[in-house]
Design a protein around this motif. Structure first.
Motif, PDB file in Angstrom:
ATOM      1  N   ASP A  97       0.802  -1.228   0.000  1.00 47.62           N
ATOM      2  CA  ASP A  97       0.000   0.000   0.000  1.00 47.62           C
ATOM      3  C   ASP A  97       0.835   1.278   0.000  1.00 47.62           C
ATOM      4  N   ARG A  98       2.059   1.199  -0.495  1.00 46.08           N
ATOM      5  CA  ARG A  98       2.914   2.379  -0.578  1.00 46.08           C
ATOM      6  C   ARG A  98       2.844   2.955  -1.996  1.00 46.08           C
ATOM      7  N   PRO A  99       2.701   4.261  -2.123  1.00 48.25           N
ATOM      8  CA  PRO A  99       2.691   4.875  -3.462  1.00 48.25           C
ATOM      9  C   PRO A  99       4.044   4.689  -4.157  1.00 48.25           C
ATOM     10  N   ARG A 100       4.000   4.280  -5.425  1.00 48.26           N
ATOM     11  CA  ARG A 100       5.224   4.105  -6.208  1.00 48.26           C
ATOM     12  C   ARG A 100       5.361   5.139  -7.308  1.00 48.26           C
ATOM     13  N   GLN A 101       4.214   5.534  -7.883  1.00 45.85           N
ATOM     14  CA  GLN A 101       4.259   6.472  -9.008  1.00 45.85           C
ATOM     15  C   GLN A 101       3.009   7.341  -8.977  1.00 45.85           C
ATOM     16  N   LEU A 102       3.180   8.613  -9.270  1.00 43.30           N
ATOM     17  CA  LEU A 102       2.077   9.565  -9.347  1.00 43.30           C
ATOM     18  C   LEU A 102       1.660   9.714 -10.803  1.00 43.30           C
ATOM     19  N   LEU A 103       0.389   9.446 -11.097  1.00 43.08           N
ATOM     20  CA  LEU A 103      -0.127   9.566 -12.460  1.00 43.08           C
ATOM     21  C   LEU A 103      -0.870  10.878 -12.678  1.00 43.08           C
ATOM     22  N   GLY A 104      -1.351  11.492 -11.612  1.00 44.26           N
ATOM     23  CA  GLY A 104      -2.059  12.768 -11.699  1.00 44.26           C
ATOM     24  C   GLY A 104      -2.421  13.248 -10.314  1.00 44.26           C
ATOM     25  N   SER A 105      -2.471  14.557 -10.135  1.00 44.35           N
ATOM     26  CA  SER A 105      -2.846  15.093  -8.828  1.00 44.35           C
ATOM     27  C   SER A 105      -3.564  16.415  -8.996  1.00 44.35           C
ATOM     28  N   LEU A 106      -4.246  16.807  -7.931  1.00 43.22           N
ATOM     29  CA  LEU A 106      -5.079  18.002  -7.954  1.00 43.22           C
ATOM     30  C   LEU A 106      -5.180  18.531  -6.537  1.00 43.22           C
ATOM     31  N   ARG A 107      -5.161  19.853  -6.389  1.00 39.01           N
ATOM     32  CA  ARG A 107      -5.367  20.502  -5.081  1.00 39.01           C
ATOM     33  C   ARG A 107      -6.551  21.448  -5.203  1.00 39.01           C
ATOM     34  N   LEU A 108      -7.465  21.331  -4.256  1.00 42.94           N
ATOM     35  CA  LEU A 108      -8.657  22.170  -4.244  1.00 42.94           C
ATOM     36  C   LEU A 108      -8.854  22.727  -2.841  1.00 42.94           C
ATOM     37  N   ALA A 109      -9.681  23.748  -2.745  1.00 39.43           N
ATOM     38  CA  ALA A 109     -10.031  24.330  -1.452  1.00 39.43           C
ATOM     39  C   ALA A 109     -11.439  23.867  -1.079  1.00 39.43           C
ATOM     40  N   GLY A 110     -11.577  23.312   0.111  1.00 41.38           N
ATOM     41  CA  GLY A 110     -12.881  22.880   0.599  1.00 41.38           C
ATOM     42  C   GLY A 110     -13.751  24.073   0.941  1.00 41.38           C
ATOM     43  N   ASP A 111     -15.059  23.930   0.678  1.00 41.09           N
ATOM     44  CA  ASP A 111     -15.973  25.041   0.947  1.00 41.09           C
ATOM     45  C   ASP A 111     -17.134  24.646   1.855  1.00 41.09           C
ATOM     46  N   GLY A 112     -17.080  23.465   2.453  1.00 44.92           N
ATOM     47  CA  GLY A 112     -18.134  23.042   3.359  1.00 44.92           C
ATOM     48  C   GLY A 112     -19.251  22.261   2.683  1.00 44.92           C
ATOM     49  N   GLY A 113     -19.275  22.207   1.363  1.00 42.22           N
ATOM     50  CA  GLY A 113     -20.276  21.447   0.622  1.00 42.22           C
ATOM     51  C   GLY A 113     -19.607  20.370  -0.214  1.00 42.22           C
ATOM     52  N   ALA A 114     -20.405  19.725  -1.052  1.00 41.40           N
ATOM     53  CA  ALA A 114     -19.850  18.715  -1.947  1.00 41.40           C
ATOM     54  C   ALA A 114     -18.847  19.391  -2.889  1.00 41.40           C
ATOM     55  N   LEU A 115     -17.688  18.795  -3.043  1.00 40.11           N
ATOM     56  CA  LEU A 115     -16.606  19.388  -3.813  1.00 40.11           C
ATOM     57  C   LEU A 115     -16.377  18.582  -5.099  1.00 40.11           C
ATOM     58  N   PRO A 116     -16.830  19.114  -6.256  1.00 41.37           N
ATOM     59  CA  PRO A 116     -16.614  18.390  -7.512  1.00 41.37           C
ATOM     60  C   PRO A 116     -15.150  18.453  -7.938  1.00 41.37           C
ATOM     61  N   PHE A 117     -14.697  17.393  -8.617  1.00 36.20           N
ATOM     62  CA  PHE A 117     -13.324  17.384  -9.125  1.00 36.20           C
ATOM     63  C   PHE A 117     -13.269  16.732 -10.499  1.00 36.20           C
ATOM     64  N   ARG A 118     -12.248  17.135 -11.254  1.00 32.43           N
ATOM     65  CA  ARG A 118     -11.889  16.538 -12.551  1.00 32.43           C
ATOM     66  C   ARG A 118     -10.382  16.342 -12.532  1.00 32.43           C
ATOM     67  N   LEU A 119      -9.950  15.100 -12.533  1.00 33.30           N
ATOM     68  CA  LEU A 119      -8.535  14.784 -12.442  1.00 33.30           C
ATOM     69  C   LEU A 119      -8.052  14.201 -13.769  1.00 33.30           C
ATOM     70  N   PRO A 120      -7.352  15.008 -14.586  1.00 28.70           N
ATOM     71  CA  PRO A 120      -6.851  14.492 -15.862  1.00 28.70           C
ATOM     72  C   PRO A 120      -5.590  13.649 -15.657  1.00 28.70           C
ATOM     73  N   PHE A 121      -5.418  12.645 -16.531  1.00 31.49           N
ATOM     74  CA  PHE A 121      -4.208  11.833 -16.515  1.00 31.49           C
ATOM     75  C   PHE A 121      -3.934  11.318 -17.922  1.00 31.49           C
ATOM     76  N   ASN A 122      -2.695  10.925 -18.165  1.00 31.95           N
ATOM     77  CA  ASN A 122      -2.290  10.416 -19.465  1.00 31.95           C
ATOM     78  C   ASN A 122      -2.372   8.892 -19.436  1.00 31.95           C
ATOM     79  N   PRO A 123      -3.224   8.282 -20.264  1.00 28.89           N
ATOM     80  CA  PRO A 123      -3.372   6.820 -20.232  1.00 28.89           C
ATOM     81  C   PRO A 123      -2.124   6.075 -20.707  1.00 28.89           C
TER      82      PRO A 123
END
Length: 151
Positions: free
Chosen positions: A78-104
């Motif tokens: 369960d240790r991370p070996r490679q990062l394929l994509g990441s995203l940082r967002l600010a929480g606003d107290g409600g449901a937080l939508p996200f779109r995380l792009p990555f290269n297949p």
């Protein structure tokens, strides 16, 4: 001959004034955060043809929290070996939508790939997303994802 230095100064002054006008200096801004945080609702922009994306929403990260979402290749411990994509967002107290792009193209065949998220507030880890398994290097909508307390 006393006119030569005056003439040279006049020419230099005219040359300096002939250029494009300089932009006014921007007023000093408030202290900028060291980490660029995207707005809570990412703008809908078309995704380049060679990329894929993971979509969904995290249920209720607290207002003022930092949300970090990552697509990781994980080993058998369960240790991370490679990062394929990441995203940082600010929480606003409600449901937080996200779109995380990555290269297949970088999606490893036969390896375990997971979507993970952690939510911190004031530098302290408070919530996390249980790992979500990703088996295909294709677009996917996770829907609403509940968060759990971090140990």
């Amino acid at each position: 001959m006393p006119f030569r230095p005056a003439l040279a100064c006049l020419c230099l002054l005219l040359a300096a004034c002939a250029g494009e006008p300089s932009k006014p200096a921007a007023p000093p801004a408030a202290v900028k955060p060291a980490v660029a945080i995207e707005p809570a609702a990412p703008a809908e922009q078309p995704l380049p043809a060679h990329l894929r994306e993971l979509r969904g929403s995290l249920l209720t990260p607290p207002a003022g929290s930092l949300v970090e979402i990552a697509l990781l290749v994980v080993d058998e411990r369960d240790r991370p070996r490679q990062l394929l994509g990441s995203l940082r967002l600010a929480g606003d107290g409600g449901a937080l939508p996200f779109r995380l792009p990555f290269n297949p193209e970088y999606f490893p065949a036969g390896e375990r790939v997971e979507l993970r998220a952690r939510i911190s507030q004031s530098g302290r880890l408070i919530l996390r997303l249980p790992p979500q398994r990703v088996t295909l290097a294709d677009d996917r909508d996770f829907g609403a994802l509940p968060l759990v307390s971090a140990p």
